[in-house]
Design an enzyme around this catalytic site. Structure first.
Site, PDB file in Angstrom:
ATOM      1  N   ASP A  45      -7.749 -21.273  41.690  1.00 28.94           N
ATOM      2  CA  ASP A  45      -6.339 -20.982  41.989  1.00 28.94           C
ATOM      3  C   ASP A  45      -5.810 -19.926  41.013  1.00 28.94           C
ATOM      4  O   ASP A  45      -4.650 -19.509  41.101  1.00 28.94           O
ATOM      5  CB  ASP A  45      -5.469 -22.248  42.022  1.00 28.94           C
ATOM      6  CG  ASP A  45      -5.457 -23.006  40.709  1.00 28.94           C
ATOM      7  OD1 ASP A  45      -6.191 -22.615  39.780  1.00 28.94           O
ATOM      8  OD2 ASP A  45      -4.702 -24.001  40.601  1.00 28.94           O
ATOM      9  N   SER A  46      -6.679 -19.439  40.119  1.00 26.16           N
ATOM     10  CA  SER A  46      -6.359 -18.249  39.317  1.00 26.16           C
ATOM     11  C   SER A  46      -6.040 -17.078  40.244  1.00 26.16           C
ATOM     12  O   SER A  46      -5.465 -16.079  39.796  1.00 26.16           O
ATOM     13  CB  SER A  46      -7.542 -17.886  38.406  1.00 26.16           C
ATOM     14  OG  SER A  46      -8.752 -17.838  39.134  1.00 26.16           O
ATOM     15  N   ASP A  84     -10.655 -24.731  44.408  1.00 25.03           N
ATOM     16  CA  ASP A  84      -9.605 -25.413  43.646  1.00 25.03           C
ATOM     17  C   ASP A  84      -8.593 -26.074  44.564  1.00 25.03           C
ATOM     18  O   ASP A  84      -8.188 -25.488  45.579  1.00 25.03           O
ATOM     19  CB  ASP A  84      -8.841 -24.383  42.799  1.00 25.03           C
ATOM     20  CG  ASP A  84      -9.204 -24.468  41.331  1.00 25.03           C
ATOM     21  OD1 ASP A  84      -9.694 -25.511  40.884  1.00 25.03           O
ATOM     22  OD2 ASP A  84      -8.982 -23.461  40.629  1.00 25.03           O
ATOM     23  N   LYS A 113     -12.131 -28.929  43.309  1.00 25.84           N
ATOM     24  CA  LYS A 113     -11.849 -29.121  41.882  1.00 25.84           C
ATOM     25  C   LYS A 113     -10.395 -29.503  41.690  1.00 25.84           C
ATOM     26  O   LYS A 113      -9.513 -28.922  42.329  1.00 25.84           O
ATOM     27  CB  LYS A 113     -12.167 -27.848  41.092  1.00 25.84           C
ATOM     28  CG  LYS A 113     -11.787 -27.958  39.601  1.00 25.84           C
ATOM     29  CD  LYS A 113     -12.433 -26.878  38.768  1.00 25.84           C
ATOM     30  CE  LYS A 113     -11.708 -25.570  38.740  1.00 25.84           C
ATOM     31  NZ  LYS A 113     -10.330 -25.602  38.214  1.00 25.84           N
ATOM     32  N   GLU A 182     -12.009 -26.437  29.701  1.00 27.40           N
ATOM     33  CA  GLU A 182     -11.372 -25.155  29.388  1.00 27.40           C
ATOM     34  C   GLU A 182     -10.726 -25.157  28.012  1.00 27.40           C
ATOM     35  O   GLU A 182      -9.933 -26.059  27.680  1.00 27.40           O
ATOM     36  CB  GLU A 182     -10.324 -24.839  30.478  1.00 27.40           C
ATOM     37  CG  GLU A 182      -9.603 -23.515  30.245  1.00 27.40           C
ATOM     38  CD  GLU A 182      -8.889 -22.961  31.460  1.00 27.40           C
ATOM     39  OE1 GLU A 182      -8.992 -23.564  32.557  1.00 27.40           O
ATOM     40  OE2 GLU A 182      -8.231 -21.918  31.325  1.00 27.40           O
TER      41      GLU A 182
HETATM   42  O1  KIV Z   1      -8.659 -21.162  38.675  1.00 22.76           O
HETATM   43  C1  KIV Z   1      -9.633 -20.836  37.980  1.00 22.76           C
HETATM   44  O2  KIV Z   1     -10.118 -19.704  38.007  1.00 22.76           O
HETATM   45  C2  KIV Z   1     -10.190 -21.849  37.099  1.00 22.76           C
HETATM   46  C3  KIV Z   1     -11.059 -21.353  35.991  1.00 22.76           C
HETATM   47  C4  KIV Z   1     -10.184 -20.875  34.899  1.00 22.76           C
HETATM   48  C5  KIV Z   1     -12.001 -22.414  35.522  1.00 22.76           C
HETATM   49  O3  KIV Z   1      -9.905 -23.003  37.238  1.00 22.76           O
END
Ligand code: KIV
Length: 264
Positions: A45-46, A84, A113, A182
Site C-alpha cells: 500500500d506504499s 497489502d 499482508k 520494519e
Molecule cells: O507497503 C509497502 O510497501 C510495505 C513495505 C514497506 C514492507 O509494506
C-alpha cells in the site's frame, strides 16, 4: 511455470537461503523483477505514496489494491505475490475475510499482508481457517504513522523489543506464514528471526533476517525526498533498471545488502 510457494519459502529459511523481495505495482515492473530472479513481489500500500503521491498509505482503497495486484500478477509467472490489505480494510474478521477474498479472487494474490500485533490475532486465525495465507507486519507500522508520531525506529527499549518478539510468536501461532519486520535495530531483527520458524523479511531490520524487502522506487532512487537510511540507490550504481534490480537480488542473496550503514 509454477509459482514459488510457501513450502519453497519455508525451505529457503531452513536452508539459510536469503529471500529477495521488492514491491511492484504494475505488469512491466513485475516482469522486470521476475527476470531478475525476485522470489516475492509485494504489492504494497506504499503505492499510495509512490504512485498516487499521497502523504501516507492511509487513503489507499481495496479497489486500488485489487487493480494493482491484478496488473502485477499478469506481469509475472513465477514470483509469489503478496497484496497489502489497506488501512481499516481488516478492522474486524468478517470485513477482513471479504476484502482478502477480493485481493485473492479478483486480484490473483497468493497471500495478504496486514499490520499489527495481538490486536489482529483473531483476524489472522479466521483468515487462515478459511484458506487465506497471511503475512504479518510488525515494527514500524505505516498505517499507524499518526499514533507512532512519524516514521521512526521501533523496539529500541527492552520492553518494546520483548513485546515485539512475543507478538511475532503469537502471530505465528495464529497461522501467519511470513512476517515483515520494519525499522527495528539489527539485533532485534536477529532475535525475532531466531524466535520464529516462519520466514522473516526485513526492511530496515538488519542483515540477519531471512530475506529483505525494499520499496521499488526507493531502491531506484526516484522517490521524492530523503531516502530512508536502510535503502540504497541501486540504479545510481548500475545505470539501468534491469541491472539495478539484478544487483539488488544478488546482494540480498549474498548477504551484501544490507550493509552496516543500512542498519540501525
Ligand atoms: O507497503 C509497502 O510497501 C510495505 C513495505 C514497506 C514492507 O509494506
Amino acid at each position: 511455470m509454477s509459482r514459488i510457494n510457501l513450502t519453497s519459502l519455508r525451505k529457503m529459511k531452513a536452508e539459510q537461503n536469503k529471500i529477495a523481495v521488492l514491491t511492484a505495482y504494475d505488469a512491466s515492473f513485475s516482469h522486470v523483477l521476475e527476470q531478475a530472479g525476485i522470489d516475492i513481489i509485494l504489492v504494497g500500500d506504499s503505492l499510495g505514496m509512490v504512485i498516487q503521491g499521497q502523504e501516507s498509505t492511509l487513503p489507499v482503497s481495496v479497489e486500488d489494491m485489487v487493480y494493482h495486484t491484478r496488473n502485477v500478477v499478469r506481469g509475472s509467472e513465477k514470483a509469489f505475490v503478496i497484496a497489502d490489505m489497506p488501512f481499516m480494510s481488516y478492522a474486524n474478521p468478517d470485513q477482513a475475510i471479504m476484502n482478502a477474498a477480493r485481493l485473492m479472487a479478483e486480484g490473483g494474490a497468493q497471500m495478504v499482508k496486514l499490520e499489527g500485533g495481538a490486536i489482529v490475532v483473531d483476524t489472522v486465525k479466521q483468515l487462515v481457517e478459511r484458506g487465506i495465507p497471511v503475512c504479518a507486519h510488525l515494527g514500524l507500522l505505516p498505517q499507524s504513522v499518526h499514533r507512532l508520531g512519524g516514521y521512526r525506529v521501533q523496539g529500541r527499549d527492552d520492553e518494546h523489543a520483548q513485546q515485539l518478539i512475543n507478538d511475532a510468536k503469537i502471530l505465528q501461532d495464529a497461522g501467519a506464514d511470513i512476517l515483515v519486520l520494519e525499522c527495528v535495530p539489527a539485533d532485534l531483527g536477529a532475535r525475532v528471526t531466531k524466535a520464529v520458524d516462519i520466514p522473516v523479511i526485513g526492511i530496515g531490520a538488519g542483515n540477519d533476517c531471512d530475506g529483505q524487502v525494499l520499496v521499488l522506487y526507493d531502491m531506484l532512487g526516484i522517490t521524492p525526498g530523503k531516502r530512508p537510511r536502510f535503502s540504497h540507490d541501486f540504479l545510481a550504481d548500475a545505470g539501468a533498471i534491469p541491472a539495478a534490480i539484478a544487483n539488488y537480488v544478488q546482494d540480498v542473496k549474498s548477504g551484501a545488502f544490507p550493509s552496516a550503514e543500512q542498519q540501525y
